[in-house]
Each structure stands twice: as C-alpha cells, then as structure tokens.
Design a protein around this motif. Structure first.
Motif, PDB file in Angstrom:
ATOM      1  N   ASP A  60       0.814  -1.053  -0.043  1.00 17.84           N
ATOM      2  CA  ASP A  60      -0.160   0.114   0.067  1.00 17.84           C
ATOM      3  C   ASP A  60       1.075   1.301   0.058  1.00 17.84           C
ATOM      4  O   ASP A  60       1.717   1.493   0.949  1.00 17.84           O
ATOM      5  CB  ASP A  60      -0.858   0.238   1.064  1.00 17.84           C
ATOM      6  CG  ASP A  60      -2.021  -1.166   1.234  1.00 17.84           C
ATOM      7  OD1 ASP A  60      -2.299  -1.751   0.180  1.00 17.84           O
ATOM      8  OD2 ASP A  60      -2.401  -1.557   2.260  1.00 17.84           O
ATOM      9  N   MET A  61       0.465   2.091  -0.915  1.00 17.44           N
ATOM     10  CA  MET A  61       1.349   3.370  -1.071  1.00 17.44           C
ATOM     11  C   MET A  61       0.346   4.730  -0.872  1.00 17.44           C
ATOM     12  O   MET A  61      -1.024   4.366  -1.007  1.00 17.44           O
ATOM     13  CB  MET A  61       2.023   3.394  -2.444  1.00 17.44           C
ATOM     14  CG  MET A  61       3.051   2.416  -2.768  1.00 17.44           C
ATOM     15  SD  MET A  61       4.409   2.334  -1.716  1.00 17.44           S
ATOM     16  CE  MET A  61       5.224   3.728  -2.234  1.00 17.44           C
ATOM     17  N   PRO A  62       1.124   5.671  -0.419  1.00 17.38           N
ATOM     18  CA  PRO A  62       0.198   7.038  -0.411  1.00 17.38           C
ATOM     19  C   PRO A  62      -0.767   7.109  -1.802  1.00 17.38           C
ATOM     20  O   PRO A  62      -0.397   6.808  -2.995  1.00 17.38           O
ATOM     21  CB  PRO A  62       1.078   8.066  -0.096  1.00 17.38           C
ATOM     22  CG  PRO A  62       2.271   7.120   0.322  1.00 17.38           C
ATOM     23  CD  PRO A  62       2.312   6.085  -0.319  1.00 17.38           C
ATOM     24  N   PRO A  63      -1.963   7.784  -1.487  1.00 21.62           N
ATOM     25  CA  PRO A  63      -2.600   8.109  -2.705  1.00 21.62           C
ATOM     26  C   PRO A  63      -1.778   8.892  -3.916  1.00 21.62           C
ATOM     27  O   PRO A  63      -2.470   8.809  -5.031  1.00 21.62           O
ATOM     28  CB  PRO A  63      -3.909   8.891  -2.179  1.00 21.62           C
ATOM     29  CG  PRO A  63      -3.664   9.199  -0.695  1.00 21.62           C
ATOM     30  CD  PRO A  63      -2.446   8.240  -0.521  1.00 21.62           C
ATOM     31  N   TYR A  64      -0.844   9.769  -3.582  1.00 21.04           N
ATOM     32  CA  TYR A  64      -0.385  10.608  -4.532  1.00 21.04           C
ATOM     33  C   TYR A  64       0.555   9.981  -5.310  1.00 21.04           C
ATOM     34  O   TYR A  64       1.102  10.272  -6.449  1.00 21.04           O
ATOM     35  CB  TYR A  64       0.353  11.734  -3.694  1.00 21.04           C
ATOM     36  CG  TYR A  64       1.277  11.336  -2.857  1.00 21.04           C
ATOM     37  CD1 TYR A  64       2.886  11.036  -3.298  1.00 21.04           C
ATOM     38  CD2 TYR A  64       1.222  11.332  -1.404  1.00 21.04           C
ATOM     39  CE1 TYR A  64       3.699  10.588  -2.469  1.00 21.04           C
ATOM     40  CE2 TYR A  64       2.267  11.256  -0.496  1.00 21.04           C
ATOM     41  CZ  TYR A  64       3.385  10.829  -0.973  1.00 21.04           C
ATOM     42  OH  TYR A  64       4.345  10.365  -0.226  1.00 21.04           O
ATOM     43  N   VAL A  65       0.674   8.461  -5.213  1.00 15.42           N
ATOM     44  CA  VAL A  65       1.876   7.877  -5.695  1.00 15.42           C
ATOM     45  C   VAL A  65       0.945   7.059  -6.891  1.00 15.42           C
ATOM     46  O   VAL A  65       0.157   6.204  -6.351  1.00 15.42           O
ATOM     47  CB  VAL A  65       2.506   6.856  -4.725  1.00 15.42           C
ATOM     48  CG1 VAL A  65       3.411   5.778  -5.687  1.00 15.42           C
ATOM     49  CG2 VAL A  65       3.414   7.403  -3.888  1.00 15.42           C
ATOM     50  N   SER A  66       1.442   7.153  -8.218  1.00 16.22           N
ATOM     51  CA  SER A  66       0.572   6.638  -9.136  1.00 16.22           C
ATOM     52  C   SER A  66       0.955   5.092  -9.569  1.00 16.22           C
ATOM     53  O   SER A  66       0.108   4.374 -10.007  1.00 16.22           O
ATOM     54  CB  SER A  66       0.566   7.519 -10.426  1.00 16.22           C
ATOM     55  OG  SER A  66       1.709   7.604 -10.795  1.00 16.22           O
ATOM     56  N   MET A  67       2.221   4.947  -9.190  1.00 16.71           N
ATOM     57  CA  MET A  67       2.621   3.766  -9.409  1.00 16.71           C
ATOM     58  C   MET A  67       2.288   2.740  -8.526  1.00 16.71           C
ATOM     59  O   MET A  67       2.058   2.807  -7.386  1.00 16.71           O
ATOM     60  CB  MET A  67       4.271   3.874  -9.546  1.00 16.71           C
ATOM     61  CG  MET A  67       4.587   4.377 -10.602  1.00 16.71           C
ATOM     62  SD  MET A  67       6.475   4.252 -10.933  1.00 16.71           S
ATOM     63  CE  MET A  67       6.442   2.519 -11.738  1.00 16.71           C
ATOM     64  N   LYS A  68       2.081   1.453  -9.051  1.00 20.39           N
ATOM     65  CA  LYS A  68       1.581   0.221  -8.074  1.00 20.39           C
ATOM     66  C   LYS A  68       2.815  -0.646  -7.674  1.00 20.39           C
ATOM     67  O   LYS A  68       3.576  -0.861  -8.637  1.00 20.39           O
ATOM     68  CB  LYS A  68       0.638  -0.609  -8.743  1.00 20.39           C
ATOM     69  CG  LYS A  68      -0.813   0.084  -9.108  1.00 20.39           C
ATOM     70  CD  LYS A  68      -1.500   0.356  -7.958  1.00 20.39           C
ATOM     71  CE  LYS A  68      -2.785   1.092  -8.685  1.00 20.39           C
ATOM     72  NZ  LYS A  68      -3.384   2.007  -7.579  1.00 20.39           N
ATOM     73  N   PHE A  69       2.918  -1.016  -6.452  1.00 21.39           N
ATOM     74  CA  PHE A  69       4.116  -1.699  -6.068  1.00 21.39           C
ATOM     75  C   PHE A  69       3.851  -2.989  -5.429  1.00 21.39           C
ATOM     76  O   PHE A  69       2.621  -3.099  -4.692  1.00 21.39           O
ATOM     77  CB  PHE A  69       4.876  -0.789  -4.946  1.00 21.39           C
ATOM     78  CG  PHE A  69       5.632   0.350  -5.433  1.00 21.39           C
ATOM     79  CD1 PHE A  69       7.075   0.165  -5.960  1.00 21.39           C
ATOM     80  CD2 PHE A  69       4.943   1.579  -5.631  1.00 21.39           C
ATOM     81  CE1 PHE A  69       7.607   1.283  -6.407  1.00 21.39           C
ATOM     82  CE2 PHE A  69       5.569   2.660  -6.085  1.00 21.39           C
ATOM     83  CZ  PHE A  69       7.030   2.616  -6.563  1.00 21.39           C
ATOM     84  N   GLY A  70       4.632  -3.996  -5.590  1.00 17.60           N
ATOM     85  CA  GLY A  70       4.265  -5.520  -5.031  1.00 17.60           C
ATOM     86  C   GLY A  70       5.598  -6.065  -4.966  1.00 17.60           C
ATOM     87  O   GLY A  70       6.626  -5.877  -5.648  1.00 17.60           O
TER      88      GLY A  70
END
Length: 171
Positions: A60-70
């Motif tokens: 889970d990233m902050p809403p301002y981060v457009s990239m998805k991380f996993g």
C-alpha cells in the motif's frame, strides 16, 4: 514561554493528546537510531533472484503515488545478519514495469538497492550499493512502506520470510 502558548490554558484532554504525540515522536525517532554493533558485517548479496510479476503481494502506497508496487513472495529471504532481501516490482499506470532487488535492515532503519531490472526482466547491478535511511527523501517510499507493512517490528525483523509474507497478506 509566552502566556498565550502556555499548556496550562489548554483543556486537559488536549494537553494529554499533545504529550502523547510528543512521546510517540520520541519513540519513532529512537527506533531509527542505528544499532550499536560496530562488528556487524553484511553477508554478501546473492545474484538477483528470478521473479514472477503475476504473483505479487501489493504494498500500500500513499494516494499521491500513481505507480503500483508489489513484492514477489518467492524472493523474500531473511539472512542471518538481519537483512530482509526481496524483489519489489513497480508498475506504472501505462503498464510499464521495473523491478528492484533490495534489502532492508530493520535494526538501523536502512535500505540498500543491489540491482534493477527493466521491463524485459534484465538485471543491472548497482555499481556501488550503499545503505540509506528508509525515511530519506528519495524518489519512492516503497521500501519504507514495505518495512512498515510487515518486514519490520520496530527495529527488529518481523520473523521468517513466511511470517513476513503472512504479515503482508493480512495488511
């Protein structure tokens, strides 16, 4: 202290909230103090492991981060020296993908990037990998998010790779 800023003039509940907030800040700062072990040595990092972008556990990233991380759970490893190594995959809104082979040292609140992979999965070693603070101002906070979501418990590793995977899945 000027009378207008005196704590005595604030309601009791607000005073307690302020004091609790200050205590929490102090504890958070203390958790980021490097471990006092001058003899600690990092084990040599292995070659970056293969990863599967279809089996990622999201971070889970902050809403301002457009990239998805996993993180690919098959790449999670906890080493005897206290480092949690993993492959983090970043996917842009357009679908392009990059991966990072990194390690987190919870004892000191640091992260190190060993290698990066392009969209074709070709790894490039980082020339001089260095430990840097998890809360440094670098382009992405994915390592800090990962540490907070299951890799670290305070300044200790959250257990085995299997336990870390369970932590990430249950967040």
């Amino acid at each position: 202290m000027p009378e207008s800023l005196s704590l005595r003039r604030l309601p009791s509940a607000l005073q307690k909230c302020l004091l609790l907030s200050l205590a929490c800040c102090a504890l958070a700062a203390q958790a980021q103090v490097p471990a006092d072990n001058p003899d600690w040595q990092e084990t040599e990092a292995p070659a970056p492991p293969p990863f599967n972008p279809r089996q990622l556990v999201s971070v889970d990233m902050p809403p301002y981060v457009s990239m998805k991380f996993g993180v690919d759970p098959a790449t999670l490893a906890v080493t005897p020296d206290g480092i949690v190594r993993y492959v983090m995959v970043a996917v842009s809104p357009s679908g392009s993908m990059n991966a990072f082979f990194e390690g987190i040292r919870c004892a000191t609140g640091e992260v190190k990037s060993y290698a990066r992979a392009n969209a074709q999965g070709v790894w490039t070693q980082v020339k001089k990998p260095e430990w840097r603070r998890l809360n440094d101002k670098h382009p992405s906070k994915h390592a800090l998010a990962l540490a907070q979501q299951g890799v670290c418990e305070g300044n200790a590793t959250a257990g085995s790779a299997a336990q870390i995977f369970r932590n990430l899945k249950s967040k």
